[in-house]
Design a protein around this motif. Structure first.
Motif, PDB file in Angstrom:
ATOM      1  N   SER A  45      -0.484  -3.092  -4.852  1.00  0.00           N
ATOM      2  CA  SER A  45      -0.290  -1.821  -5.554  1.00  0.00           C
ATOM      3  C   SER A  45      -1.293  -0.787  -5.071  1.00  0.00           C
ATOM      4  O   SER A  45      -2.226  -1.109  -4.329  1.00  0.00           O
ATOM      5  CB  SER A  45      -0.467  -2.020  -7.064  1.00  0.00           C
ATOM      6  OG  SER A  45       0.604  -2.761  -7.575  1.00  0.00           O
ATOM      7  N   LEU A 145      -0.542  -6.213  -9.361  1.00  0.00           N
ATOM      8  CA  LEU A 145      -0.122  -5.008 -10.076  1.00  0.00           C
ATOM      9  C   LEU A 145      -1.312  -4.376 -10.774  1.00  0.00           C
ATOM     10  O   LEU A 145      -2.317  -5.049 -11.058  1.00  0.00           O
ATOM     11  CB  LEU A 145       0.940  -5.361 -11.125  1.00  0.00           C
ATOM     12  CG  LEU A 145       2.283  -5.864 -10.603  1.00  0.00           C
ATOM     13  CD1 LEU A 145       3.151  -6.346 -11.761  1.00  0.00           C
ATOM     14  CD2 LEU A 145       3.014  -4.775  -9.809  1.00  0.00           C
ATOM     15  N   ALA A 154       3.400  -0.734 -11.412  1.00  0.00           N
ATOM     16  CA  ALA A 154       4.057  -0.264 -10.184  1.00  0.00           C
ATOM     17  C   ALA A 154       4.429   1.200 -10.467  1.00  0.00           C
ATOM     18  O   ALA A 154       3.596   1.954 -10.976  1.00  0.00           O
ATOM     19  CB  ALA A 154       5.234  -1.149  -9.824  1.00  0.00           C
ATOM     20  N   THR A 184       9.809   2.195  -6.132  1.00  0.00           N
ATOM     21  CA  THR A 184       9.177   1.044  -6.786  1.00  0.00           C
ATOM     22  C   THR A 184      10.028  -0.206  -6.742  1.00  0.00           C
ATOM     23  O   THR A 184      11.264  -0.136  -6.737  1.00  0.00           O
ATOM     24  CB  THR A 184       8.863   1.392  -8.265  1.00  0.00           C
ATOM     25  OG1 THR A 184       8.093   0.338  -8.853  1.00  0.00           O
ATOM     26  CG2 THR A 184      10.125   1.583  -9.104  1.00  0.00           C
TER      27      THR A 184
END
Ligand code: 6PG
Length: 256
Positions: A45, A145, A154, A184
């Motif tokens: 991420s 994440l 995300a 995403t």
């Protein structure tokens, strides 16, 4: 690696300890997965939290101990900007990690943030599906994440239709005002991963983490909808982020 699939929460004294644990988890899982399947597919991420973790991976001992030629890098999400834009998640990873380790160019599966969002999403979905040729739903070995103060993860934001997406594994996200559009991964593919690790630091995250980690409230937040069906879910929090979730600093070297 634990066979227990209930979410695990590990609290670290500070962001430095949390980043070391993230790097240890990356190393340990990559060794395990590469020895069984020959490659390691990880989605990362953006945001500010993982910067220190990426920088650590690019330094000793991780730079030398990870078999970078077997690592395949993907992104959990990307901002719709060119790859050299300061807000680009690709640029963040490039500058902190990719410029310093021998990942083959063919193993870097970036989102083309410079393209039209819908087109970028479709191309990225094709790229992922052609990499994971087996099965209907791709299964990342590991996804890192982050979580926003509003509970997004995300680029899945509260109230956005993308949260309900069932068929596509990548969607464009159009945001109002000056916010950058995004691309995403969606929940079906995130929840099909073998391992998901959230990284969250700082007091500003403590309210939302309290709500997400408290049984009953989690479904109200996109980050709370992350629940791998057959994989592990681990939260790495620093003491400040955990302060409202009754978190105590524990096991600084904990692995999922
Ligand atoms: C992004 C993300 C996003 C991020 C959270 C937390 O590219 O913005 O992937 O979901 O992880 O917003 O961001 P911080 O680490 O900056 O708090």
């Amino acid at each position: 690696m634990s066979a227990d699939l209930s979410p695990q929460v590990h609290v670290f004294p500070d962001p430095k300890a949390l980043s070391s644990a993230a790097a240890e988890a990356f190393l340990a899982l990559s060794l395990e997965v590469i020895s069984s399947s020959g490659r390691f597919a990880v989605a990362l991420s953006g945001g500010s939290t993982p910067r220190r973790f990426f920088t650590l991976l690019a330094s000793s001992p991780y730079q030398q101990s990870i078999d970078w030629t077997r690592i395949h890098l993907f992104w959990a999400d990307e901002r719709c900007v060119p790859a050299d834009h300061p807000e680009s998640n690709f640029k963040l990873l490039h500058d902190t990690l990719l410029a310093h380790v021998p990942v083959p160019e063919a193993n870097v599966h970036r989102v083309h943030g410079e393209a039209d969002p819908e087109q970028a999403a479709r191309e990225y979905e094709r790229e992922i599906r052609s990499f994971f040729i087996n099965g209907e739903m791709p299964s990342f070995d590991l996804i890192f994440l982050g979580v926003g103060e509003d509970g997004h993860t995300a680029s899945l934001f509260p109230g956005s239709p993308s949260i309900h997406e069932k068929a596509r594994i990548v969607v464009p996200v159009y945001l109002a005002g000056p916010s950058l559009n995004r691309v995403t991964l969606t929940l079906p593919v995130i929840n099909h991963a073998a391992h998901v690790i959230f990284l969250a630091t700082g007091r500003s995250k403590s309210d939302v983490l309290h709500n997400i980690l408290k049984e009953g409230n989690s479904q109200a937040y996109p980050a709370g909808l992350v629940r791998p069906e057959a994989g592990t879910l681990t939260w790495f929090l620093d003491q400040e982020a955990a302060e409202k979730s009754d978190g105590q600093a524990s096991s600084p070297n904990a692995l999922p």
